[in-house]
Write a protein that holds these residues in place. Structure first.
Motif, PDB file in Angstrom:
ATOM      1  N   GLN A 259       0.843  -1.190   0.000  1.00 16.14           N
ATOM      2  CA  GLN A 259       0.000   0.000   0.000  1.00 16.14           C
ATOM      3  C   GLN A 259       0.883   1.247   0.000  1.00 16.14           C
ATOM      4  O   GLN A 259       1.883   1.321   0.713  1.00 16.14           O
ATOM      5  N   GLY A 260       0.499   2.236  -0.796  1.00 17.53           N
ATOM      6  CA  GLY A 260       1.227   3.494  -0.780  1.00 17.53           C
ATOM      7  C   GLY A 260       0.954   4.249   0.511  1.00 17.53           C
ATOM      8  O   GLY A 260      -0.191   4.391   0.921  1.00 17.53           O
ATOM      9  N   ILE A 261       2.002   4.720   1.180  1.00 17.23           N
ATOM     10  CA  ILE A 261       1.861   5.428   2.459  1.00 17.23           C
ATOM     11  C   ILE A 261       2.568   6.770   2.348  1.00 17.23           C
ATOM     12  O   ILE A 261       3.698   6.848   1.853  1.00 17.23           O
ATOM     13  N   ALA A 262       1.895   7.832   2.804  1.00 15.52           N
ATOM     14  CA  ALA A 262       2.487   9.172   2.739  1.00 15.52           C
ATOM     15  C   ALA A 262       2.038   9.981   3.943  1.00 15.52           C
ATOM     16  O   ALA A 262       0.979   9.735   4.522  1.00 15.52           O
ATOM     17  N   ILE A 263       2.873  10.941   4.323  1.00 13.15           N
ATOM     18  CA  ILE A 263       2.504  11.942   5.332  1.00 13.15           C
ATOM     19  C   ILE A 263       2.539  13.297   4.642  1.00 13.15           C
ATOM     20  O   ILE A 263       3.558  13.670   4.049  1.00 13.15           O
ATOM     21  N   ILE A 264       1.418  14.001   4.708  1.00 10.38           N
ATOM     22  CA  ILE A 264       1.287  15.305   4.057  1.00 10.38           C
ATOM     23  C   ILE A 264       1.157  16.367   5.143  1.00 10.38           C
ATOM     24  O   ILE A 264       0.269  16.290   5.997  1.00 10.38           O
ATOM     25  N   GLN A 265       2.048  17.340   5.101  1.00 13.60           N
ATOM     26  CA  GLN A 265       2.058  18.404   6.106  1.00 13.60           C
ATOM     27  C   GLN A 265       2.234  19.734   5.392  1.00 13.60           C
ATOM     28  O   GLN A 265       3.129  19.887   4.560  1.00 13.60           O
ATOM     29  N   GLY A 267       0.538  20.834   3.123  1.00 19.68           N
ATOM     30  CA  GLY A 267       0.295  20.638   1.699  1.00 19.68           C
ATOM     31  C   GLY A 267       1.399  19.908   0.968  1.00 19.68           C
ATOM     32  O   GLY A 267       1.247  19.594  -0.221  1.00 19.68           O
ATOM     33  N   ARG A 268       2.508  19.596   1.636  1.00 20.03           N
ATOM     34  CA  ARG A 268       3.643  18.947   0.986  1.00 20.03           C
ATOM     35  C   ARG A 268       3.774  17.505   1.462  1.00 20.03           C
ATOM     36  O   ARG A 268       3.362  17.161   2.580  1.00 20.03           O
ATOM     37  N   ILE A 269       4.378  16.664   0.625  1.00 23.11           N
ATOM     38  CA  ILE A 269       4.659  15.280   1.013  1.00 23.11           C
ATOM     39  C   ILE A 269       5.987  15.278   1.766  1.00 23.11           C
ATOM     40  O   ILE A 269       7.038  15.549   1.189  1.00 23.11           O
ATOM     41  N   VAL A 270       5.928  14.975   3.066  1.00 23.60           N
ATOM     42  CA  VAL A 270       7.145  14.979   3.884  1.00 23.60           C
ATOM     43  C   VAL A 270       7.647  13.562   4.145  1.00 23.60           C
ATOM     44  O   VAL A 270       8.747  13.383   4.671  1.00 23.60           O
ATOM     45  N   PHE A 271       6.828  12.568   3.817  1.00 27.31           N
ATOM     46  CA  PHE A 271       7.278  11.179   3.904  1.00 27.31           C
ATOM     47  C   PHE A 271       6.465  10.357   2.919  1.00 27.31           C
ATOM     48  O   PHE A 271       5.270  10.582   2.743  1.00 27.31           O
ATOM     49  N   ALA A 272       7.111   9.407   2.243  1.00 31.03           N
ATOM     50  CA  ALA A 272       6.423   8.489   1.333  1.00 31.03           C
ATOM     51  C   ALA A 272       7.225   7.207   1.236  1.00 31.03           C
ATOM     52  O   ALA A 272       8.441   7.207   1.427  1.00 31.03           O
ATOM     53  N   ASN A 273       6.533   6.105   0.973  1.00 32.44           N
ATOM     54  CA  ASN A 273       7.247   4.841   0.783  1.00 32.44           C
ATOM     55  C   ASN A 273       7.333   4.492  -0.701  1.00 32.44           C
ATOM     56  O   ASN A 273       6.784   5.186  -1.561  1.00 32.44           O
ATOM     57  N   LYS A 274       8.027   3.400  -0.997  1.00 28.09           N
ATOM     58  CA  LYS A 274       8.270   3.028  -2.386  1.00 28.09           C
ATOM     59  C   LYS A 274       6.984   2.664  -3.106  1.00 28.09           C
ATOM     60  O   LYS A 274       6.849   2.897  -4.314  1.00 28.09           O
ATOM     61  N   ALA A 275       6.027   2.057  -2.367  1.00 24.76           N
ATOM     62  CA  ALA A 275       4.774   1.660  -3.003  1.00 24.76           C
ATOM     63  C   ALA A 275       4.026   2.868  -3.553  1.00 24.76           C
ATOM     64  O   ALA A 275       3.440   2.810  -4.636  1.00 24.76           O
ATOM     65  N   LEU A 276       4.053   4.000  -2.825  1.00 28.00           N
ATOM     66  CA  LEU A 276       3.401   5.211  -3.318  1.00 28.00           C
ATOM     67  C   LEU A 276       4.119   5.719  -4.565  1.00 28.00           C
ATOM     68  O   LEU A 276       3.486   6.191  -5.511  1.00 28.00           O
ATOM     69  N   SER A 277       5.434   5.614  -4.548  1.00 24.46           N
ATOM     70  CA  SER A 277       6.209   6.027  -5.716  1.00 24.46           C
ATOM     71  C   SER A 277       5.809   5.206  -6.944  1.00 24.46           C
ATOM     72  O   SER A 277       5.684   5.742  -8.049  1.00 24.46           O
ATOM     73  N   GLN A 278       5.576   3.908  -6.745  1.00 29.03           N
ATOM     74  CA  GLN A 278       5.181   3.057  -7.860  1.00 29.03           C
ATOM     75  C   GLN A 278       3.781   3.394  -8.358  1.00 29.03           C
ATOM     76  O   GLN A 278       3.513   3.327  -9.558  1.00 29.03           O
ATOM     77  N   ILE A 279       2.893   3.766  -7.458  1.00 21.53           N
ATOM     78  CA  ILE A 279       1.530   4.122  -7.862  1.00 21.53           C
ATOM     79  C   ILE A 279       1.542   5.411  -8.677  1.00 21.53           C
ATOM     80  O   ILE A 279       0.892   5.514  -9.728  1.00 21.53           O
ATOM     81  N   ASN A 280       2.295   6.421  -8.204  1.00 28.28           N
ATOM     82  CA  ASN A 280       2.299   7.735  -8.856  1.00 28.28           C
ATOM     83  C   ASN A 280       3.286   7.834 -10.009  1.00 28.28           C
ATOM     84  O   ASN A 280       3.196   8.755 -10.821  1.00 28.28           O
ATOM     85  N   GLY A 281       4.261   6.934 -10.047  1.00 25.52           N
ATOM     86  CA  GLY A 281       5.240   6.993 -11.123  1.00 25.52           C
ATOM     87  C   GLY A 281       6.339   8.008 -10.904  1.00 25.52           C
ATOM     88  O   GLY A 281       7.137   8.262 -11.814  1.00 25.52           O
ATOM     89  N   TYR A 282       6.417   8.610  -9.706  1.00 20.49           N
ATOM     90  CA  TYR A 282       7.456   9.582  -9.379  1.00 20.49           C
ATOM     91  C   TYR A 282       8.505   8.918  -8.493  1.00 20.49           C
ATOM     92  O   TYR A 282       8.189   8.045  -7.685  1.00 20.49           O
ATOM     93  N   GLU A 283       9.758   9.371  -8.623  1.00 19.42           N
ATOM     94  CA  GLU A 283      10.783   8.971  -7.672  1.00 19.42           C
ATOM     95  C   GLU A 283      10.491   9.630  -6.325  1.00 19.42           C
ATOM     96  O   GLU A 283       9.842  10.683  -6.262  1.00 19.42           O
ATOM     97  N   LEU A 284      10.976   9.011  -5.235  1.00 19.57           N
ATOM     98  CA  LEU A 284      10.716   9.577  -3.910  1.00 19.57           C
ATOM     99  C   LEU A 284      11.239  11.000  -3.789  1.00 19.57           C
ATOM    100  O   LEU A 284      10.565  11.887  -3.250  1.00 19.57           O
ATOM    101  N   LYS A 285      12.436  11.261  -4.302  1.00 18.82           N
ATOM    102  CA  LYS A 285      12.997  12.602  -4.201  1.00 18.82           C
ATOM    103  C   LYS A 285      12.164  13.603  -4.986  1.00 18.82           C
ATOM    104  O   LYS A 285      12.094  14.783  -4.612  1.00 18.82           O
ATOM    105  N   GLU A 286      11.507  13.151  -6.060  1.00 23.61           N
ATOM    106  CA  GLU A 286      10.632  14.040  -6.820  1.00 23.61           C
ATOM    107  C   GLU A 286       9.364  14.358  -6.034  1.00 23.61           C
ATOM    108  O   GLU A 286       8.874  15.491  -6.067  1.00 23.61           O
ATOM    109  N   LEU A 287       8.827  13.349  -5.330  1.00 24.29           N
ATOM    110  CA  LEU A 287       7.634  13.586  -4.506  1.00 24.29           C
ATOM    111  C   LEU A 287       7.915  14.597  -3.412  1.00 24.29           C
ATOM    112  O   LEU A 287       7.080  15.464  -3.119  1.00 24.29           O
ATOM    113  N   TYR A 288       9.111  14.525  -2.797  1.00 20.73           N
ATOM    114  CA  TYR A 288       9.447  15.443  -1.716  1.00 20.73           C
ATOM    115  C   TYR A 288       9.621  16.885  -2.218  1.00 20.73           C
ATOM    116  O   TYR A 288       9.455  17.830  -1.447  1.00 20.73           O
ATOM    117  N   ARG A 289       9.951  17.037  -3.488  1.00 21.71           N
ATOM    118  CA  ARG A 289      10.176  18.379  -4.030  1.00 21.71           C
ATOM    119  C   ARG A 289       8.887  19.050  -4.515  1.00 21.71           C
ATOM    120  O   ARG A 289       8.895  20.238  -4.827  1.00 21.71           O
TER     121      ARG A 289
END
Length: 595
Positions: A259-265, A267-289
């Protein structure tokens, strides 16, 4: 968190935070907490750094302990020691400068000695009853005093058994070098320090201890002993280890989750796991930016407002259902359906939203295909039912226009033959009887065909409506089966869609006939209730009952086609149909259909 510290402690706290981030941990230190009511609370703290899966620091864990009682005890000890030293100094000065008489000198000395004894008794009482262990060692490291708590930790029952032993004998071997170094630091620095060591008692049991060492000086100001306040922190260490282990297990669970897991604070993604990256198609470092607007841009436009309102409202503490479905736009522009579970948490001291997302795109496709199949099946059933009713009407018309008319004509011809003279009187009597019997059979056949045509498509339903058709039905059946049927009508009758009226009539017809044929009941009840939004039909009997079958397919398989047809007609119009029956208690059929 700095707002909770006294102003004098804040600069040092910032410096300690930077040191802790560099070292990965902090030494035990003291600070002052400002409570909600403005009062000050002395505390000890130790800080550990939290790291993410890549080893990068993501936060600090501070463990605080209230040391008010210890500070109070230390203050009293220092005050008593200071007072004693002042008294001795004062008295010594007075004795040197004064030429008082011997008696007065003796009296004053006795008073001083009495005060000294009183002070020593108070100090001894505090020394023996305090919860922490207190061990006093001389300048060679030998134990010269130990309180009750210290004896318990060391594993001794009597004080005389421990006096004269080296303090190092109770320190775990791996910590002895550090204890010796700290001992020298206390002597050279002239100030107390607090450290943690491993203690081993006389039975070999190990403890985690926290030691605060302070110098005791003689009247000349020279170091004469070191007093160590010892606290058992074994339980705290176990808690800290359990916390680290729990954090490690949680991180492993999060990283391995499908399951994709994220913490949003904010309005920004401050934590995400690899499963969320696979769902969205973004690298983790891209999600954090991603900026807050860019985070929302990953949601399909039709769902964006709903998701934004939920994020904003939930952060402010508003209540929403935790589960919802939405569509996300992957980095490559494709869309995926996700099932999301969201809840409000506190992350690094601030409100945040923790979300868990599962890809349900395939499930949505199956649901859409199932919905389409159901719609097609409903259409086919509708067409089939319509074709059946049209065929019923055609057969009824043909029977009425052709067969019935021919039977009527034949019956009239028989009337003419009966009235004519046919042969001798005896022949006429025999022929007349035969013709009368034939006419009776034709009349019975004619009545049966008329009843059959009315059953196929009762004209009263089309001409007058549902209630007159039901009244005709309940008046016909008792004559055929000799079972009384009572009728109850509630609400104001009104005409509705002809297809709906036909469905209600057919279900009532099948239910009443089944009761008449199979229930062996003594009475059957039919009730109809009209409301502004629905029509309710109920058919019940007091017969022998039966065991209802769970599904339409099972009904068809068991040959109960009438009951299966009732269910199919109800489903065709989105109605609710229930059949309740039990052996020996009769049967009740309820139909509710919205109009």
């Amino acid at each position: 968190g700095l707002e909770l510290l006294a102003e004098s402690d804040r600069p040092g706290a910032i410096k300690k935070m930077i040191e802790t981030l560099n070292r990965g941990y902090s030494d035990l230190e003291e600070l002052t907490i400002i409570r909600k009511d403005g009062t000050e609370l002395p505390a000890e703290t130790v800080t550990t750094v939290l790291h993410d899966a890549n080893g990068n620091p993501v936060g600090l864990v501070n463990i605080l302990r209230d040391i008010t009682e210890r500070k109070r005890t230390e203050k009293e000890l220092n005050e008593y020691r200071h007072n004693l030293e002042k008294m001795v100094e004062k008295r010594t000065a007075e004795l040197k400068k004064s030429n008082l008489k011997l008696q007065r000198e003796m009296t004053e000395r006795e008073k001083a000695q009495e005060a000294l004894r009183t002070s020593e008794e108070k100090l001894r009482t505090i020394f023996e009853t305090i919860g922490d262990a207190i061990s006093v060692i001389d300048m060679e490291g030998k134990i010269i005093d130990e309180n009750e708590a210290g004896l318990r930790i060391a594993g001794y029952a009597r004080k005389e058994d421990i006096l004269g032993l080296s303090g190092l004998d109770f320190v775990a071997e791996e910590d002895r070098e550090r204890v010796t170094k700290d001992f020298i630091e206390v002597l050279n620095g002239g100030h107390g320090i607090t450290s943690e060591y491993k203690l081993v008692n006389r039975r070999g049991k190990k403890y985690d201890i926290e030691v605060t060492g302070s110098i005791i000086r003689d009247a000349s100001g020279n170091p004469s002993a070191i007093v160590n306040v010892i606290r058992d922190v074994t339980e705290r260490k176990l808690i800290e280890e359990a916390l680290r282990e729990s954090e490690k297990k949680y991180r492993t669970l999060v990283e391995q989750s499908t399951q994709g897991i994220a913490i949003i604070q904010d309005g920004r993604i401050v934590f995400a796991n690899k499963a969320l990256s696979q769902i969205n198609g973004y690298e983790l470092k891209e999600l954090y930016r991603l900026s807050p607007d860019e985070v929302l841009d990953t949601v399909q436009p039709d769902d964006r407002k709903m998701v934004a309102n939920r994020l904003k409202g939930r952060t402010k503490g508003k209540s929403f259902t935790p589960y919802y479905d939405c569509r996300v736009i992957r980095k490559d522009g494709s869309e995926r359906w996700v099932e999301t579970f969201a809840k409000r948490i506190i992350y690094k001291g601030k409100p945040a939203i923790q979300t868990t997302a599962g890809d349900i795109t395939d499930r949505k496709k199956w649901e859409e295909e199932l919905k389409k199949s159901k719609e097609e099946l409903s259409f086919y059933l509708s067409q089939l039912t319509q074709a059946q009713e049209e065929e019923r009407g055609r057969i009824a018309r043909e029977l009425h226009d052709d067969t019935i008319q021919e039977l009527v004509a034949l019956s009239r011809q028989l009337d003419d033959l009966i009235d004519k003279n046919l042969g001798s009187s005896e022949d006429r009597r025999g022929n007349r009887k035969l013709l009368e019997e034939t006419q009776q059979k034709i009349t019975a056949i004619l009545e049966g065909i008329r009843r059959f045509t009315r059953d196929l498509r009762p004209s009263v339903l089309d001409d007058l409506g549902l209630l007159p058709a039901l009244e005709w039905l309940t008046s016909e059946l008792p004559g055929q089966y000799s079972i009384p049927i009572t009728t109850s009508i509630t609400g104001s009758e009104r005409r509705v869609n002809p297809d709906v009226e036909l469905a209600i009539f057919r279900i009532a017809q099948e239910a009443l006939r089944n009761a008449c044929r199979h229930s062996e009941a003594s009475v059957i009840q039919l009730s109809v209730k009209f409301t502004s939004r629905k029509i309710s039909l109920k058919v019940s009997d007091n017969g022998k009952g039966f065991l209802p079958t769970a599904s339409i397919g099972a009904l068809t398989k068991d040959g109960k086609l009438g009951l299966a047809g009732m269910h199919e007609r109800a489903q065709l119009h989105g109605a609710g149909l229930s059949i309740k029956s039990k052996s020996g208690t009769g049967t009740t059929i309820n139909l509710e259909i919205r109009v």
